[in-house]
Design a protein around this motif. Structure first.
Motif, PDB file in Angstrom:
ATOM      1  N   SER A  10       0.828  -1.207   0.000  1.00 49.77           N
ATOM      2  CA  SER A  10       0.000   0.000   0.000  1.00 49.77           C
ATOM      3  C   SER A  10       0.864   1.261   0.000  1.00 49.77           C
ATOM      4  CB  SER A  10      -0.947   0.005   1.204  1.00 49.77           C
ATOM      5  OG  SER A  10      -0.207  -0.008   2.405  1.00 49.77           O
ATOM      6  N   GLU A  11       1.978   1.230   0.731  1.00 53.19           N
ATOM      7  CA  GLU A  11       2.862   2.384   0.766  1.00 53.19           C
ATOM      8  C   GLU A  11       3.529   2.591  -0.595  1.00 53.19           C
ATOM      9  OE1 GLU A  11       5.525   1.762   4.024  1.00 53.19           O
ATOM     10  OE2 GLU A  11       4.017   2.215   5.527  1.00 53.19           O
ATOM     11  N   LYS A  12       3.867   1.489  -1.273  1.00 51.61           N
ATOM     12  CA  LYS A  12       4.479   1.586  -2.601  1.00 51.61           C
ATOM     13  C   LYS A  12       3.498   2.235  -3.583  1.00 51.61           C
ATOM     14  CE  LYS A  12       7.731  -2.240  -2.354  1.00 51.61           C
ATOM     15  NZ  LYS A  12       8.108  -3.547  -2.899  1.00 51.61           N
ATOM     16  N   GLU A  13       2.250   1.791  -3.503  1.00 53.70           N
ATOM     17  CA  GLU A  13       1.237   2.355  -4.398  1.00 53.70           C
ATOM     18  C   GLU A  13       1.048   3.847  -4.142  1.00 53.70           C
ATOM     19  OE1 GLU A  13      -2.285   0.044  -3.817  1.00 53.70           O
ATOM     20  OE2 GLU A  13      -1.392  -1.766  -4.666  1.00 53.70           O
ATOM     21  N   LYS A  14       1.006   4.231  -2.870  1.00 54.21           N
ATOM     22  CA  LYS A  14       0.852   5.648  -2.531  1.00 54.21           C
ATOM     23  C   LYS A  14       2.027   6.453  -3.058  1.00 54.21           C
ATOM     24  CE  LYS A  14      -1.792   5.018   1.736  1.00 54.21           C
ATOM     25  NZ  LYS A  14      -1.746   5.154   3.190  1.00 54.21           N
ATOM     26  N   LYS A  15       3.231   5.896  -2.934  1.00 57.17           N
ATOM     27  CA  LYS A  15       4.419   6.597  -3.409  1.00 57.17           C
ATOM     28  C   LYS A  15       4.386   6.761  -4.931  1.00 57.17           C
ATOM     29  CE  LYS A  15       9.365   6.697  -2.840  1.00 57.17           C
ATOM     30  NZ  LYS A  15      10.550   6.125  -2.264  1.00 57.17           N
ATOM     31  N   GLU A  16       3.972   5.696  -5.636  1.00 58.32           N
ATOM     32  CA  GLU A  16       3.883   5.768  -7.101  1.00 58.32           C
ATOM     33  C   GLU A  16       2.856   6.818  -7.524  1.00 58.32           C
ATOM     34  OE1 GLU A  16       3.067   1.864  -8.549  1.00 58.32           O
ATOM     35  OE2 GLU A  16       4.995   1.076  -7.888  1.00 58.32           O
ATOM     36  N   GLN A  17       1.700   6.840  -6.854  1.00 63.30           N
ATOM     37  CA  GLN A  17       0.673   7.831  -7.184  1.00 63.30           C
ATOM     38  C   GLN A  17       1.190   9.240  -6.924  1.00 63.30           C
ATOM     39  OE1 GLN A  17      -2.710   6.694  -4.833  1.00 63.30           O
ATOM     40  NE2 GLN A  17      -3.267   4.982  -6.191  1.00 63.30           N
ATOM     41  N   HIS A  18       1.920   9.393  -5.843  1.00 57.35           N
ATOM     42  CA  HIS A  18       2.465  10.704  -5.506  1.00 57.35           C
ATOM     43  C   HIS A  18       3.472  11.150  -6.568  1.00 57.35           C
ATOM     44  CE1 HIS A  18       3.692  14.035  -2.958  1.00 57.35           C
ATOM     45  NE2 HIS A  18       4.970  13.661  -3.113  1.00 57.35           N
ATOM     46  N   MET A  19       4.303  10.207  -7.024  1.00 59.77           N
ATOM     47  CA  MET A  19       5.291  10.522  -8.063  1.00 59.77           C
ATOM     48  C   MET A  19       4.592  10.900  -9.368  1.00 59.77           C
ATOM     49  SD  MET A  19       8.255  10.369  -6.710  1.00 59.77           S
ATOM     50  CE  MET A  19       9.442  10.186  -8.011  1.00 59.77           C
ATOM     51  N   LYS A  20       3.526  10.171  -9.736  1.00 60.69           N
ATOM     52  CA  LYS A  20       2.777  10.487 -10.944  1.00 60.69           C
ATOM     53  C   LYS A  20       2.148  11.880 -10.851  1.00 60.69           C
ATOM     54  CE  LYS A  20       1.638   5.750 -12.206  1.00 60.69           C
ATOM     55  NZ  LYS A  20       0.563   4.756 -12.293  1.00 60.69           N
ATOM     56  N   LYS A  21       1.625  12.189  -9.669  1.00 58.00           N
ATOM     57  CA  LYS A  21       0.990  13.482  -9.456  1.00 58.00           C
ATOM     58  C   LYS A  21       2.019  14.597  -9.596  1.00 58.00           C
ATOM     59  CE  LYS A  21      -1.742  16.065  -6.159  1.00 58.00           C
ATOM     60  NZ  LYS A  21      -2.242  16.125  -4.797  1.00 58.00           N
ATOM     61  N   GLU A  22       3.235  14.386  -9.051  1.00 56.56           N
ATOM     62  CA  GLU A  22       4.288  15.403  -9.158  1.00 56.56           C
ATOM     63  C   GLU A  22       4.683  15.628 -10.610  1.00 56.56           C
ATOM     64  OE1 GLU A  22       7.733  14.705  -6.756  1.00 56.56           O
ATOM     65  OE2 GLU A  22       6.611  14.798  -4.889  1.00 56.56           O
ATOM     66  N   THR A  23       4.789  14.551 -11.379  1.00 63.01           N
ATOM     67  CA  THR A  23       5.163  14.713 -12.799  1.00 63.01           C
ATOM     68  C   THR A  23       4.061  15.436 -13.557  1.00 63.01           C
ATOM     69  OG1 THR A  23       4.368  12.486 -13.273  1.00 63.01           O
ATOM     70  CG2 THR A  23       6.729  12.746 -12.872  1.00 63.01           C
ATOM     71  N   ARG A  24       2.784  15.178 -13.234  1.00 65.01           N
ATOM     72  CA  ARG A  24       1.672  15.887 -13.890  1.00 65.01           C
ATOM     73  C   ARG A  24       1.724  17.368 -13.548  1.00 65.01           C
ATOM     74  NH1 ARG A  24      -2.967  12.688 -11.710  1.00 65.01           N
ATOM     75  NH2 ARG A  24      -2.074  10.657 -12.004  1.00 65.01           N
TER      76      ARG A  24
END
Length: 162
Positions: free
Chosen positions: A142-156
């Motif tokens: 779950s933490e990995k998924e949150k981190k990936e979503q956060h990274m995607k959001k930062e790139t957007r």
């Protein structure tokens, strides 16, 4: 007058002291023997038991040299210490260093190859340890998924700004 006192055996003070001194010496020896027997019964070191020297017999020494145990540094420190002891033995016995190495390891080349292998393994372990110390801890799913979503959001967000 009666001569009964003449029939008594007489001893000098020096003779009595000498007998007492001999008795004390015998008592001390018995006490030391008893103490020594008690110590050897409770002794934990098997090489001290039964009046030993405290060191293992020398015939086992050759067997220990042939077995190289793997430790954290792959036996590197042990091999270096062995090298140092062989040099000291050569100086002490005024013999050729290579003869002593050949007795223990078969030849100088074999010893050098073991030393090189241990150095390689030790350097690999050290590098592995260093690389692990800088890694971050492993995250749960779950933490990995949150981190990936956060990274995607930062790139957007960065793309939107441009």
């Amino acid at each position: 007058m009666n001569l009964d006192f003449m029939s008594l055996k007489t001893t000098s003070v020096a003779a009595v002291k000498g007998e007492r001194h001999k008795e004390k010496i015998v008592e001390r020896q018995k006490a030391q023997e008893l103490e020594q027997a008690m110590l050897s019964e409770r002794e934990l070191n098997p090489y001290w038991k039964d009046g030993g020297t405290g060191l293992p017999p020398e015939k086992d020494e050759a067997a220990l040299v042939k077995k190289v145990t793997v430790v954290e540094d792959a036996g590197l420190s042990w091999l270096r210490k062995s090298y140092q002891r062989m040099k000291e033995q050569a100086e002490r016995e005024k013999r050729n260093f290579e003869e002593i190495v050949a007795e223990r390891y078969g030849s100088m080349e074999i010893f050098q190859s073991r030393l090189e292998e241990a150095e390689k393994v030790a350097s690999r372990k050290e590098n592995c340890y260093r690389s692990r110390s800088w890694k971050k801890t492993d995250y749960s799913e779950s933490e990995k998924e949150k981190k990936e979503q956060h990274m995607k959001k930062e790139t957007r967000d960065k793309d939107d700004r441009n």
